[in-house]
Write a protein that holds these residues in place. Sequence first.
Motif: not given
Length: 68
Positions: A16-18, A22-24, A36-38, A60-63
Amino acid sequence: MIEFKLNGDFIPMIQLLKAAGLVPTGGEAQIVVSEGEVSYNGQVDYRKRLKVKRGDLVEFRGNKIMVI
């Protein structure tokens, strides 16, 4: 807020993050989850293979990602 349309019953957290951009890479997604950033539905979650389903909220990181 990002609305992610789910095709199927669930998507693993790292995918999902990819997929949300939000991540490459999947490797980076694994790292941010294990550090623990999510958060998942308001709670920090360290499971990389967590099955995210419709109605779930991932942050994640404000998103924020709302799975629809």
